[in-house]
Design a protein around this motif. Sequence first.
Motif, PDB file in Angstrom:
ATOM      1  N   ARG A 179       9.015  53.673 -28.461  1.00 13.28           N
ATOM      2  CA  ARG A 179       8.257  54.196 -29.610  1.00 13.28           C
ATOM      3  C   ARG A 179       6.771  54.124 -29.300  1.00 13.28           C
ATOM      4  O   ARG A 179       6.319  53.202 -28.625  1.00 13.28           O
ATOM      5  CB  ARG A 179       8.570  53.388 -30.873  1.00 13.28           C
ATOM      6  CG  ARG A 179      10.021  53.566 -31.327  1.00 13.28           C
ATOM      7  CD  ARG A 179      10.266  52.935 -32.669  1.00 13.28           C
ATOM      8  NE  ARG A 179       9.974  51.511 -32.672  1.00 13.28           N
ATOM      9  CZ  ARG A 179       9.227  50.897 -33.588  1.00 13.28           C
ATOM     10  NH1 ARG A 179       8.705  51.560 -34.587  1.00 13.28           N
ATOM     11  NH2 ARG A 179       9.027  49.601 -33.514  1.00 13.28           N
ATOM     12  N   PHE A 180       6.026  55.111 -29.817  1.00 20.13           N
ATOM     13  CA  PHE A 180       4.594  55.216 -29.499  1.00 20.13           C
ATOM     14  C   PHE A 180       3.760  55.252 -30.777  1.00 20.13           C
ATOM     15  O   PHE A 180       4.247  55.648 -31.839  1.00 20.13           O
ATOM     16  CB  PHE A 180       4.319  56.509 -28.721  1.00 20.13           C
ATOM     17  CG  PHE A 180       5.028  56.582 -27.398  1.00 20.13           C
ATOM     18  CD1 PHE A 180       4.430  56.089 -26.247  1.00 20.13           C
ATOM     19  CD2 PHE A 180       6.297  57.137 -27.306  1.00 20.13           C
ATOM     20  CE1 PHE A 180       5.084  56.153 -25.026  1.00 20.13           C
ATOM     21  CE2 PHE A 180       6.961  57.197 -26.092  1.00 20.13           C
ATOM     22  CZ  PHE A 180       6.345  56.709 -24.949  1.00 20.13           C
ATOM     23  N   ALA A 181       2.497  54.881 -30.631  1.00 15.08           N
ATOM     24  CA  ALA A 181       1.558  55.001 -31.751  1.00 15.08           C
ATOM     25  C   ALA A 181       0.186  55.361 -31.205  1.00 15.08           C
ATOM     26  O   ALA A 181      -0.157  54.974 -30.073  1.00 15.08           O
ATOM     27  CB  ALA A 181       1.479  53.675 -32.501  1.00 15.08           C
ATOM     28  N   TYR A 182      -0.570  56.135 -31.980  1.00  8.75           N
ATOM     29  CA  TYR A 182      -1.960  56.427 -31.608  1.00  8.75           C
ATOM     30  C   TYR A 182      -2.867  56.042 -32.768  1.00  8.75           C
ATOM     31  O   TYR A 182      -2.599  56.376 -33.925  1.00  8.75           O
ATOM     32  CB  TYR A 182      -2.156  57.920 -31.282  1.00  8.75           C
ATOM     33  CG  TYR A 182      -3.580  58.210 -30.850  1.00  8.75           C
ATOM     34  CD1 TYR A 182      -4.064  57.694 -29.657  1.00  8.75           C
ATOM     35  CD2 TYR A 182      -4.441  58.964 -31.642  1.00  8.75           C
ATOM     36  CE1 TYR A 182      -5.379  57.920 -29.254  1.00  8.75           C
ATOM     37  CE2 TYR A 182      -5.748  59.201 -31.243  1.00  8.75           C
ATOM     38  CZ  TYR A 182      -6.213  58.682 -30.043  1.00  8.75           C
ATOM     39  OH  TYR A 182      -7.514  58.906 -29.657  1.00  8.75           O
ATOM     40  N   ARG A 183      -3.940  55.326 -32.442  1.00 10.66           N
ATOM     41  CA  ARG A 183      -4.926  54.919 -33.441  1.00 10.66           C
ATOM     42  C   ARG A 183      -6.306  55.207 -32.889  1.00 10.66           C
ATOM     43  O   ARG A 183      -6.526  55.097 -31.689  1.00 10.66           O
ATOM     44  CB  ARG A 183      -4.856  53.405 -33.699  1.00 10.66           C
ATOM     45  CG  ARG A 183      -3.523  52.868 -34.105  1.00 10.66           C
ATOM     46  CD  ARG A 183      -3.624  51.367 -34.316  1.00 10.66           C
ATOM     47  NE  ARG A 183      -4.722  51.045 -35.202  1.00 10.66           N
ATOM     48  CZ  ARG A 183      -4.629  50.967 -36.532  1.00 10.66           C
ATOM     49  NH1 ARG A 183      -3.476  51.154 -37.115  1.00 10.66           N
ATOM     50  NH2 ARG A 183      -5.688  50.697 -37.273  1.00 10.66           N
ATOM     51  N   LYS A 184      -7.226  55.578 -33.774  1.00 15.71           N
ATOM     52  CA  LYS A 184      -8.603  55.700 -33.270  1.00 15.71           C
ATOM     53  C   LYS A 184      -9.609  55.273 -34.310  1.00 15.71           C
ATOM     54  O   LYS A 184      -9.387  55.415 -35.513  1.00 15.71           O
ATOM     55  CB  LYS A 184      -8.920  57.100 -32.770  1.00 15.71           C
ATOM     56  CG  LYS A 184      -9.252  58.157 -33.793  1.00 15.71           C
ATOM     57  CD  LYS A 184      -9.889  59.377 -33.080  1.00 15.71           C
ATOM     58  CE  LYS A 184      -9.829  60.617 -33.937  1.00 15.71           C
ATOM     59  NZ  LYS A 184     -10.482  61.784 -33.334  1.00 15.71           N
ATOM     60  N   ILE A 185     -10.693  54.715 -33.791  1.00 15.54           N
ATOM     61  CA  ILE A 185     -11.874  54.466 -34.609  1.00 15.54           C
ATOM     62  C   ILE A 185     -12.760  55.680 -34.378  1.00 15.54           C
ATOM     63  O   ILE A 185     -13.211  55.932 -33.257  1.00 15.54           O
ATOM     64  CB  ILE A 185     -12.619  53.182 -34.163  1.00 15.54           C
ATOM     65  CG1 ILE A 185     -11.703  51.956 -34.265  1.00 15.54           C
ATOM     66  CG2 ILE A 185     -13.901  53.005 -34.952  1.00 15.54           C
ATOM     67  CD1 ILE A 185     -11.414  51.467 -35.668  1.00 15.54           C
ATOM     68  N   GLY A 275      -4.186  45.609 -30.539  1.00 16.13           N
ATOM     69  CA  GLY A 275      -3.444  44.630 -31.349  1.00 16.13           C
ATOM     70  C   GLY A 275      -2.766  45.292 -32.540  1.00 16.13           C
ATOM     71  O   GLY A 275      -1.568  45.085 -32.787  1.00 16.13           O
ATOM     72  N   ARG A 276      -3.521  46.142 -33.250  1.00 17.05           N
ATOM     73  CA  ARG A 276      -2.944  46.800 -34.436  1.00 17.05           C
ATOM     74  C   ARG A 276      -1.818  47.762 -34.043  1.00 17.05           C
ATOM     75  O   ARG A 276      -0.805  47.857 -34.733  1.00 17.05           O
ATOM     76  CB  ARG A 276      -4.036  47.568 -35.186  1.00 17.05           C
ATOM     77  CG  ARG A 276      -4.985  46.655 -35.950  1.00 17.05           C
ATOM     78  CD  ARG A 276      -6.083  47.476 -36.590  1.00 17.05           C
ATOM     79  NE  ARG A 276      -6.962  46.640 -37.390  1.00 17.05           N
ATOM     80  CZ  ARG A 276      -8.183  47.011 -37.767  1.00 17.05           C
ATOM     81  NH1 ARG A 276      -8.662  48.187 -37.409  1.00 17.05           N
ATOM     82  NH2 ARG A 276      -8.922  46.204 -38.493  1.00 17.05           N
ATOM     83  N   ALA A 277      -2.034  48.482 -32.929  1.00 20.22           N
ATOM     84  CA  ALA A 277      -1.000  49.439 -32.500  1.00 20.22           C
ATOM     85  C   ALA A 277       0.284  48.692 -32.144  1.00 20.22           C
ATOM     86  O   ALA A 277       1.381  49.091 -32.558  1.00 20.22           O
ATOM     87  CB  ALA A 277      -1.503  50.247 -31.304  1.00 20.22           C
ATOM     88  N   LEU A 278       0.166  47.597 -31.409  1.00 17.28           N
ATOM     89  CA  LEU A 278       1.364  46.839 -31.002  1.00 17.28           C
ATOM     90  C   LEU A 278       2.036  46.184 -32.205  1.00 17.28           C
ATOM     91  O   LEU A 278       3.265  46.163 -32.309  1.00 17.28           O
ATOM     92  CB  LEU A 278       0.994  45.783 -29.955  1.00 17.28           C
ATOM     93  CG  LEU A 278       0.553  46.322 -28.588  1.00 17.28           C
ATOM     94  CD1 LEU A 278       0.082  45.186 -27.685  1.00 17.28           C
ATOM     95  CD2 LEU A 278       1.696  47.089 -27.909  1.00 17.28           C
ATOM     96  N   LEU A 279       1.208  45.678 -33.117  1.00 23.96           N
ATOM     97  CA  LEU A 279       1.760  45.053 -34.325  1.00 23.96           C
ATOM     98  C   LEU A 279       2.571  46.076 -35.127  1.00 23.96           C
ATOM     99  O   LEU A 279       3.674  45.788 -35.606  1.00 23.96           O
ATOM    100  CB  LEU A 279       0.608  44.501 -35.170  1.00 23.96           C
ATOM    101  CG  LEU A 279       0.874  43.318 -36.068  1.00 23.96           C
ATOM    102  CD1 LEU A 279       1.485  42.158 -35.288  1.00 23.96           C
ATOM    103  CD2 LEU A 279      -0.423  42.865 -36.750  1.00 23.96           C
ATOM    104  N   GLY A 280       2.041  47.287 -35.227  1.00 20.30           N
ATOM    105  CA  GLY A 280       2.745  48.359 -35.941  1.00 20.30           C
ATOM    106  C   GLY A 280       4.064  48.690 -35.256  1.00 20.30           C
ATOM    107  O   GLY A 280       5.076  48.945 -35.919  1.00 20.30           O
ATOM    108  N   LEU A 281       4.061  48.686 -33.926  1.00 15.61           N
ATOM    109  CA  LEU A 281       5.278  49.029 -33.188  1.00 15.61           C
ATOM    110  C   LEU A 281       6.304  47.900 -33.242  1.00 15.61           C
ATOM    111  O   LEU A 281       7.498  48.122 -33.032  1.00 15.61           O
ATOM    112  CB  LEU A 281       4.933  49.361 -31.723  1.00 15.61           C
ATOM    113  CG  LEU A 281       4.150  50.668 -31.517  1.00 15.61           C
ATOM    114  CD1 LEU A 281       3.607  50.745 -30.092  1.00 15.61           C
ATOM    115  CD2 LEU A 281       5.028  51.876 -31.825  1.00 15.61           C
ATOM    116  N   ALA A 282       5.820  46.692 -33.486  1.00 15.00           N
ATOM    117  CA  ALA A 282       6.720  45.524 -33.500  1.00 15.00           C
ATOM    118  C   ALA A 282       7.544  45.481 -34.774  1.00 15.00           C
ATOM    119  O   ALA A 282       8.614  44.880 -34.799  1.00 15.00           O
ATOM    120  CB  ALA A 282       5.905  44.233 -33.377  1.00 15.00           C
ATOM    121  N   SER A 283       7.048  46.112 -35.839  1.00 11.25           N
ATOM    122  CA  SER A 283       7.740  45.972 -37.132  1.00 11.25           C
ATOM    123  C   SER A 283       8.829  47.026 -37.311  1.00 11.25           C
ATOM    124  O   SER A 283       8.818  48.051 -36.690  1.00 11.25           O
ATOM    125  CB  SER A 283       6.729  46.066 -38.261  1.00 11.25           C
ATOM    126  OG  SER A 283       6.007  47.256 -38.141  1.00 11.25           O
TER     127      SER A 283
END
Length: 283
Positions: A179-185, A275-283
């Motif tokens: 599973r993947f996630a993309y986040r940006k500031i 950290g936030r991306a991995l935390l999101g993928l962990a749940s």
Amino acid sequence: MIPAAFDYVRAASLTEAIGFLQDDPDGTKLVAGGHTLLPALKLRLASPNRLVDIGSIAELRGIEISGDTIRIGALTTHAELLASEPLNAELPIFRETARLIADPQVRNRGTIGGSLANADPAADWPAIAVALQAEIEIAGSNARRVAATDFFVDIFSTVLEQDEVLTALHIRKPASGMRFAYRKIRHPASGFAVVGVAAGICLTKGVVTAATVGITGAANRAFASHDAVDFLIGKALSRETIEQAARLASESTQCLSDRYASADYRANLIRIEVGRALLGLAS
Ligand SMILES: Cc1cc2nc3c(=O)[nH]c(=O)nc-3n(C[C@H](O)[C@H](O)[C@H](O)COP(=O)(O)OP(=O)(O)OC[C@H]3O[C@@H](n4cnc5c(N)ncnc54)[C@H](O)[C@@H]3O)c2cc1C
């Protein structure tokens, strides 16, 4: 804000486009969606003798999914990537990312090929290409495929030669469970990434069996954090593991410094966003 004079030709085929480039490599520029090149012409950051419009070359269009591979033509727009149901059924990170790019007007014209070839260090697609371990297909006298991690060389610089065309992006379908996630500031004025993070993990019984981290915005080019990935593999995805992986990612490059964000600030944003991306993928 008026460009210098230039000739304009529309290439009917890839072969014709390459012929135009070989004819005058230094004085010719390809135009795809034009949403980066035209502002550059108006500001006279580029003054080519001739623009070669590749927008009607059919072989550069389309998303093909067959077997375990996905081919995305260079002229595929951000809007098409956002809307494609078959693509997002396989890799919803395309929708997640495309919706963070600019506004509908830019998304309707801007292309993934133009974005990758332009290699803006703050563009979004380079992080996705790196995280998905994509290969970039190049046409010209030395036709080849190049791993995305090797494609980006420096700020606005890639391995593309003056007479080459980026034709497509090739992605191997991820293993099931990945599973993947993309986040940006976002930069508050431009919306480009001050830091953008594309992360992916596969968990088997709570243990990381595969991982990937691609980062844009922070450095002179998009890059993969191998240190974070190597650390994650074989570990349970606890809060401590995530914090350590995020710290390793933040230490894996020399960050850029500019008027908006210092290198230290960008490094800290990598830590926070990985950290936030991995935390999101962990749940
Ligand atoms: C207001 C605004 C906001 C934006 N916000 C974002 C954002 O948040 N995130 C983001 O990632 N991008 C953003 N962009 C950039 C946008 O996504 C561009 O459209 C994209 O980067 C370039 O694609 P294009 O098709 O318009 O390329 P063009 O402008 O046509 O070309 C760009 C460069 O790439 C070369 N080129 C184009 N296609 C090829 C090819 N197939 N092979 C070889 N060379 C090629 C051209 O010669 C040129 O040098 C923004 C742009 C604008 C105007």
